[in-house]
Design a protein around this motif. Sequence first.
Motif, short mmCIF file in Angstrom:
data_model
loop_
_atom_site.label_atom_id
_atom_site.label_comp_id
_atom_site.label_asym_id
_atom_site.label_seq_id
_atom_site.Cartn_x
_atom_site.Cartn_y
_atom_site.Cartn_z
N SER A 98 45.07 -11.76 0.58
CA SER A 98 45.45 -11.58 1.98
C SER A 98 46.45 -12.64 2.44
O SER A 98 47.00 -12.53 3.52
CB SER A 98 44.21 -11.61 2.87
N ALA A 121 36.40 -9.10 8.60
CA ALA A 121 36.75 -7.89 7.84
C ALA A 121 35.78 -7.67 6.70
O ALA A 121 35.52 -8.58 5.92
CB ALA A 121 38.18 -7.99 7.31
N TRP A 140 47.05 0.93 2.90
CA TRP A 140 48.05 1.48 3.81
C TRP A 140 49.33 1.92 3.08
O TRP A 140 50.25 2.45 3.69
CB TRP A 140 48.42 0.45 4.88
N ASP A 172 46.25 -6.72 3.11
CA ASP A 172 45.56 -5.60 3.74
C ASP A 172 44.74 -6.10 4.91
O ASP A 172 43.77 -6.84 4.72
CB ASP A 172 44.65 -4.92 2.70
N PRO A 173 45.09 -5.71 6.14
CA PRO A 173 44.36 -6.20 7.30
C PRO A 173 42.99 -5.54 7.50
O PRO A 173 42.19 -6.01 8.29
CB PRO A 173 45.29 -5.86 8.47
N ARG A 174 42.72 -4.47 6.79
CA ARG A 174 41.47 -3.73 6.99
C ARG A 174 40.68 -3.67 5.69
O ARG A 174 40.73 -2.70 4.94
CB ARG A 174 41.77 -2.31 7.47
N ARG A 175 39.95 -4.73 5.42
CA ARG A 175 39.20 -4.83 4.16
C ARG A 175 38.25 -3.64 3.98
O ARG A 175 38.12 -3.11 2.88
CB ARG A 175 38.42 -6.15 4.12
N GLU A 176 37.61 -3.22 5.05
CA GLU A 176 36.66 -2.11 4.93
C GLU A 176 37.36 -0.82 4.49
O GLU A 176 36.80 -0.02 3.73
CB GLU A 176 35.87 -1.90 6.23
N LEU A 177 38.61 -0.62 4.91
CA LEU A 177 39.36 0.56 4.48
C LEU A 177 39.82 0.42 3.03
O LEU A 177 39.92 1.40 2.30
CB LEU A 177 40.56 0.81 5.40
#
Length: 193
Positions: free
Chosen positions: A142, A28, A88, A119-124
């Motif tokens: 995380s 991620a 999210w 947060d599973p989507r670090r880039e987001l």
Amino acid sequence: MRFRSRTPLAVVAAALLLLAVGCGEDKAGSTPEATGTAAKLVPCPVTESKPPVSNGLPDISLPCLGDGPDVRLADLRGPLLINVWAQWCGPCREEAPYLAELRKKAAGKVQLFGVDYLDPRRELAVKFAAEEGLEYPHLVDSEKQLQRPLRIGGPPLTAFVDAKGAVVYVHRSVFTSQQQLDDLVREKLGVSW
């Protein structure tokens, strides 16, 4: 009728290996796009080691969402807000403009740190912080390291930390206006501008 492939088995195996390597699990935030965006975030500072204080932030270190070293929370002193958020989280998005505005209005008087939580989507997460103008350092939790010490049910949550490093107040919901946030900073941290 049976067709025989003229492609040698070794060529097929090599192609499958290349495909598997190319489609491997991406760490991620490690894509060039995410790395470039992470550079737009305020880097995490190097903090001076300090002894933990009674009723202070927990003695844990969290990695930086952008550039910079891990930050040991027990080293931080205020006046300071630690805002726990996730990209999210709808309420986190609602209150983001108030935090961005506070950072501008109270610069030099109140520090802010964000904590990207579960947060599973670090880039987001990086994209969200950059797009919302959250121009202060952000850490990553995380593994729910802050859940027990701050009694996090879910984001958003904001801890108010005084000059001695004590957590003097925890706001466990979304800020609904700039006035509400500004008033809490004045009331809980004694800071005005």
